[in-house]
Each structure stands twice: as C-alpha cells, then as structure tokens.
Design a protein around this motif. Structure first.
Motif, PDB file in Angstrom:
ATOM      1  N   HIS A  55       0.818  -1.172  -0.050  1.00 11.13           N
ATOM      2  CA  HIS A  55      -0.141  -0.110   0.086  1.00 11.13           C
ATOM      3  C   HIS A  55       0.834   1.325  -0.066  1.00 11.13           C
ATOM      4  O   HIS A  55       1.314   1.499   1.074  1.00 11.13           O
ATOM      5  CB  HIS A  55      -0.673   0.081   1.260  1.00 11.13           C
ATOM      6  N   ARG A  57      -0.196   4.416  -0.840  1.00 12.38           N
ATOM      7  CA  ARG A  57      -0.805   5.397  -0.377  1.00 12.38           C
ATOM      8  C   ARG A  57      -1.122   6.577  -1.242  1.00 12.38           C
ATOM      9  O   ARG A  57      -1.595   7.839  -0.682  1.00 12.38           O
ATOM     10  CB  ARG A  57      -0.109   5.942   1.046  1.00 12.38           C
ATOM     11  N   ASN A  87      -6.945   0.722  -2.093  1.00  8.31           N
ATOM     12  CA  ASN A  87      -7.790   1.545  -1.100  1.00  8.31           C
ATOM     13  C   ASN A  87      -6.747   2.671  -0.701  1.00  8.31           C
ATOM     14  O   ASN A  87      -6.694   3.257   0.411  1.00  8.31           O
ATOM     15  CB  ASN A  87      -7.731   0.675   0.412  1.00  8.31           C
ATOM     16  N   GLU A 137      -6.886  -6.148  -3.690  1.00 10.20           N
ATOM     17  CA  GLU A 137      -7.583  -7.053  -2.719  1.00 10.20           C
ATOM     18  C   GLU A 137      -8.926  -6.668  -2.787  1.00 10.20           C
ATOM     19  O   GLU A 137      -9.352  -5.572  -2.276  1.00 10.20           O
ATOM     20  CB  GLU A 137      -6.876  -7.137  -1.305  1.00 10.20           C
ATOM     21  N   SER A 143     -11.546  -3.157   6.041  1.00  4.67           N
ATOM     22  CA  SER A 143     -10.235  -2.948   6.525  1.00  4.67           C
ATOM     23  C   SER A 143      -9.781  -1.279   6.605  1.00  4.67           C
ATOM     24  O   SER A 143     -10.907  -0.662   6.217  1.00  4.67           O
ATOM     25  CB  SER A 143      -9.150  -3.812   5.978  1.00  4.67           C
ATOM     26  N   THR A 144      -8.629  -1.104   6.540  1.00 10.05           N
ATOM     27  CA  THR A 144      -8.206   0.391   6.003  1.00 10.05           C
ATOM     28  C   THR A 144      -8.982   0.882   4.834  1.00 10.05           C
ATOM     29  O   THR A 144      -8.862   0.322   3.851  1.00 10.05           O
ATOM     30  CB  THR A 144      -6.737   0.572   5.967  1.00 10.05           C
ATOM     31  N   HIS A 171      -9.139 -10.397   0.121  1.00 10.85           N
ATOM     32  CA  HIS A 171      -8.929 -10.001   1.722  1.00 10.85           C
ATOM     33  C   HIS A 171     -10.047 -10.682   2.331  1.00 10.85           C
ATOM     34  O   HIS A 171     -11.253 -10.455   2.239  1.00 10.85           O
ATOM     35  CB  HIS A 171      -9.125  -8.606   2.232  1.00 10.85           C
ATOM     36  N   ASN A 263      -4.847  -6.167   9.846  1.00 11.00           N
ATOM     37  CA  ASN A 263      -5.966  -7.273   9.445  1.00 11.00           C
ATOM     38  C   ASN A 263      -5.365  -8.019   8.370  1.00 11.00           C
ATOM     39  O   ASN A 263      -4.679  -7.632   7.472  1.00 11.00           O
ATOM     40  CB  ASN A 263      -7.239  -6.329   8.837  1.00 11.00           C
ATOM     41  N   ASP A 290       2.085  -7.055   2.402  1.00 12.72           N
ATOM     42  CA  ASP A 290       1.173  -6.220   2.999  1.00 12.72           C
ATOM     43  C   ASP A 290       1.315  -4.877   3.662  1.00 12.72           C
ATOM     44  O   ASP A 290       1.072  -4.580   4.665  1.00 12.72           O
ATOM     45  CB  ASP A 290       0.023  -6.954   3.797  1.00 12.72           C
ATOM     46  N   HIS A 294       1.421   3.344   8.437  1.00 12.25           N
ATOM     47  CA  HIS A 294       0.910   4.493   8.955  1.00 12.25           C
ATOM     48  C   HIS A 294       1.840   5.527   9.886  1.00 12.25           C
ATOM     49  O   HIS A 294       2.740   4.621  10.509  1.00 12.25           O
ATOM     50  CB  HIS A 294      -0.447   4.048   9.740  1.00 12.25           C
ATOM     51  N   SER A 308      -5.298  -0.030  11.181  1.00  7.99           N
ATOM     52  CA  SER A 308      -4.700  -1.171  11.027  1.00  7.99           C
ATOM     53  C   SER A 308      -3.578  -1.357  10.021  1.00  7.99           C
ATOM     54  O   SER A 308      -3.785  -0.603   8.932  1.00  7.99           O
ATOM     55  CB  SER A 308      -5.604  -2.223  10.726  1.00  7.99           C
TER      56      SER A 308
HETATM   57  N1  LIG Z   1      -3.744  -4.864   6.527  1.00  7.38           N
HETATM   58  C1  LIG Z   1      -3.989  -3.887   7.158  1.00  7.38           C
HETATM   59  O1  LIG Z   1      -4.306  -3.914   8.447  1.00  7.38           O
HETATM   60  N2  LIG Z   1      -4.199  -2.678   6.576  1.00  7.38           N
HETATM   61  C2  LIG Z   1      -4.244  -2.549   5.199  1.00  7.38           C
HETATM   62  C3  LIG Z   1      -5.455  -2.923   4.447  1.00  7.38           C
HETATM   63  C4  LIG Z   1      -5.466  -4.252   4.121  1.00  7.38           C
HETATM   64  O2  LIG Z   1      -4.529  -4.896   3.519  1.00  7.38           O
HETATM   65  O3  LIG Z   1      -6.285  -4.854   4.739  1.00  7.38           O
HETATM   66  C5  LIG Z   1      -3.863  -0.815   4.986  1.00  7.38           C
HETATM   67  O4  LIG Z   1      -4.320  -0.180   3.802  1.00  7.38           O
HETATM   68  O5  LIG Z   1      -3.543  -0.062   5.960  1.00  7.38           O
END
Ligand SMILES: NC(=O)N[C@@H](CC(=O)O)C(=O)O
Ligand SMILES: [Zn+2]
Ligand SMILES: [Zn+2]
Length: 443
Positions: A55, A57, A87, A137, A143-144, A171, A263, A290, A294, A308
């Motif tokens: 991710h 971002r 996401n 996914e 999730s986030t 997911h 998650n 994954d 953050h 998460s």
């Molecule tokens: N895995 C996570 O806890 N967070 C992921 C989203 C995801 O993969 O479910 C995210 O984009 O922050």
C-alpha cells in the motif's frame, strides 16, 4: 557488465552477464574483457523479490507513504517489483483513478503493478480493460479504507474479472464471525480476540466455493491461519503469507501494543508455528508484505482507534535471509527464492521476471549471508519510521538492480576498505508497469 562468481540460491557458483535490461548469460568463467566487472565471490545473488501486496498510499495519503519513498524502501530491501492495492483516495475502481495512480507510479524506482478494487461504484468494463495487475485485494470485510463488500458483489466481480482474464486477490475475513465480547477490552490483544481465526477460515471457505462455482481461481491475500491456507490449497487456490504473520504472534503484542494491530490480526503462537511449517513445506505459494504504513502519531492511539497495518517491504527479504541462515528453521535459500520471486512470477504470469536465467529481466540483489545486522526503524527508507521487527536479525542487500540498472547501494557496502560510514545511495531509474507500457490493454 559481468557479475563474477556469485553464489546462486541453489548453491551453484556462476558468472552472470547483464546486457541492457536483461540477463544475457549465466555460466562459468565467462569472458570478462571489455566488461564492467562486479566481484561477487563469497556473496549470494538472488532474483529481486516481487512483492504482490503493498500500500503505497498515493493518491490520498502521501504523509504515510509516496511512490518515491515506498519504492526506495522496496529497493533497499531487495524488492524489485511491487503491486499496489486499491484502498487509496480516490480508490482505484475505474479508468480515471487507475490512470491517476499510474501517473504517481512513474515516481517509482522499482517496477510496479496496480490492482483494481471493487466497491458498489466500481466500473468493471473500463477498469478491467486497463493494464491491471489483478482485481483486488477484494475486501470481504472492512479494513483500512472501509471497502468491505457484500457477497453478491464478490460473485459478480469474480465473474467479470475471469471473463477478462484478470486474476483476483481476496482479503478474506467474515465480519459475521468477529467476536463482539472482545470489545469490552482495551488491551492490544483485544484486536486479535475480536477478528477471530474463524472469521478468516469461514471467509476463505466461502470465497473458494464461489470461485469453484465459477470455474475460477483466486489468490487469498495475507492468510494468517493454517486453517485458511489448507482450505485454499485443497480447493486449488493460491495463498500469500506476510512476514508479520510468519514471524510474530499474539505473544509480541504486549511489547508492540497498537503498533501490532493489523488485518488480519496476529494469531496465537501455535498457529504461527503451523503457518511457518506450511511456508517451509510449499503449501503456501508466496510471501507478500501487505506493507501498510501509518505514522507513529496515527498508531499511537487506543486499540479501537489506531489504524490497522504495519510496514514491511524493506525488511521482508532481509528477515527471510536471516531465517534461511539458520538450518533449524527448515527454510532454505532456494525456498526463499521460490516464495519471493519464482512463485509470484508463475502465479501472476510475469514471464519476464522471477529467475536468474538468460533472457529474463536483470532484477538482481546481492547479499552477504555470512553476517547479520539488527533492524532499526530509524534506518529504514519508508516514510513510516517504525517497524514491528525492531532489533530482529536481518541480511540487508549490498545493492539492488532493476532491469540492468543498479538503483540502490548500501552505504557501508560501497567501499569495503573504507571504514568511514557512508550514506546509502539511490540512483535515478524509472520503474515500469510489469503488465506493459500502454495505458489500455489490447482486446
Ligand atoms: N492490513 C491492514 O491492516 N491494513 C491495510 C489494508 C489491508 O490490507 O487490509 C492498509 O491499507 O492499511
Ligand atoms: Zn487486506
Ligand atoms: Zn493489504
């Protein structure tokens, strides 16, 4: 350019000739005249890792990560191709959002793929004709980004993707099996008690049934339980496991606190061990991180409020190499190669990558497995300056090459005889879409 006398993951010592963007030749005592020679005696050469789950971002949350910072972090960890998840803001669910993300991905120093997401508003006909890496996914629970969808929509999406020859990643958690009793607690372990192992098992089971009904195969993202892996594998589906589910368990939460919230969540130590066995024995197809950065400030909240996700793209291969050094782990260098390069290339059909063979892209990583160093969050190159693996042993790359260009050199590996500490160096390089350069897929 000639990389001389490297030890390949299977133990053979070989010279590797790189011409342009590709591996031209792998052999013994190759002619080195007129060649730039990189000496690799006593070092191991791996194919670059293909991390099919990150991710980065952008667009939307550049304070957490950007394509520049994320891809540098990848390169410094020996990852030469990454696949970004949908996401973001806006979510990658139609042509416009795909094109917008592809523009950000132009900042990447490593090669990349972009996944498309499924929401009630997605535009399948347009999205599935872009050069998507996969659909996914697909969030079966929130999730986030809160992109969780209903079961009917999953079946429709699977059908549309399969009709367009686009792979699907899932997911798999089912919120019907979350344990609301855990909500009375406020310790970090409450998240693991809430998002139960059963919730993963049931969602994997359901998703595999839907796939079989449609004669399709799916890939289960971040499987965290041996039960989930077994169900998927017996149904003929593929799985990935993250480094955190492989190496951390609920026991670590007393120290990690909310920084260990993700998650699916961390599981009991017994389950972790059984998951590790399945990674060693080949039931699990690949490792993917994954990588979900953050900031420290965001994570430093109560267990029900913290976001998460944990970072991982820079530490994954170094951690696996440290595991492979230990004969008791059962994990060999060859298995690490398969989990990080060969299998992702096979499963997701990236024929030009994933192996050190003549004709393949020269995506290479040189490591010295005779020594380890300790992971320190502050030394990593992600915008996320923390890691759940602080203090873990690791084998970081000396350099990383993407399609024939060295994109990263580790500072202290630059000049072996100069003891003064040096800065890590990144070189300009434009990563490419592993699915091809055109914006639209050919019909
Ligand atoms: N895995 C996570 O806890 N967070 C992921 C989203 C995801 O993969 O479910 C995210 O984009 O922050
Ligand atoms: Zn997920
Ligand atoms: Zn994810």
């Amino acid at each position: 350019m000639l990389i001389r006398n490297a030890t390949l993951p299977d133990g053979r010592q070989r010279d590797v000739r790189v011409r342009g963007e590709s591996i031209a030749e792998v052999g013994r005592d190759l002619d080195a005249s007129d060649q730039h020679v990189i000496e690799a005696t006593g070092k191991r050469l791996f194919p670059g890792m293909i991390d099919v789950h990150v991710h980065f971002r952008q667009p939307g949350y550049p304070h957490k990560e950007t394509w520049e910072s994320g891809s540098r972090s990848a390169a410094a960890g020996g990852v030469t191709a990454v696949v970004d998840q949908p996401n973001t803001d806006p979510p990658t669910i139609d042509g416009e959002s795909f094109d917008q993300k592809a523009e950000f991905a132009a900042d990447s120093v490593v090669d990349w793929g972009i996944n498309g997401g499924v929401t009630a508003d997605w535009i399948p006909n347009v999205l599935l004709r872009r050069r998507l890496f996969a659909l996914g996914e697909v969030f079966l629970a929130d999730s986030t980004g809160d992109m969780g969808i209903e079961a009917d929509l999953f079946a429709d999406a699977l059908e549309a993707a399969t009709d367009n020859d686009v792979p699907v990643t899932v997911h798999a958690e089912d919120a019907d099996y979350f344990n609301d009793d855990a909500k009375a607690r406020d310790d970090a372990d409450a998240w693991s008690a809430f998002r139960t192992a059963k919730a993963e098992e049931k969602a994997v089971e359901r998703a595999c049934e839907v796939a079989q009904k449609h004669d399709a195969t799916i890939h289960i993202a971040h499987t965290s339980t041996p039960e989930g892996v077994d169900i998927a594998s017996e149904a003929g589906m593929t799985t990935e496991v993250t480094p955190h589910h492989l190496l951390l368990s609920r026991r670590d939460l007393s120290e990690l606190g909310t920084f260990g919230r993700m998650n699916p969540p961390l599981r009991r130590e017994k389950r972790r061990q059984k998951l590790y066995e399945r990674v060693v024995d080949g039931t699990v197809d690949m490792i993917a991180t994954d990588h979900a950065p953050h900031t420290r400030e965001e994570k430093d909240a109560g267990i029900w409020d913290a976001p998460s996700g944990v970072p991982g793209v820079e530490t994954v291969l170094p951690l696996l190499l440290a595991e492979a050094r230990d004969p008791d782990s059962g994990l060999t260098y060859e298995r690490v190669r398969d989990l990080t390069a060969r299998n992702p290339a096979d499963v997701f059909d990236i024929p030009q990558k994933g192996a050190i063979e003549a004709g393949k892209d020269a995506d290479l990583v040189l490591v010295d497995t005779t020594e380890t160093s300790e992971i320190s969050g502050a030394a990593l190159h992600s915008k996320c300056d923390w890691t759940p693996f602080e203090g873990h042993d690791a084998v970081f790359p000396e350099w990383t090459m993407v399609r024939g260009t060295v994109v990263y050199e580790r500072g202290d590996a630059l000049e072996a005889d100069d003891s003064t500490a040096q800065e890590d160096v990144f070189y300009d390089h434009q990563g490419e879409n592993v699915r091809g350069a055109d914006s639209e897929r050919l019909e």
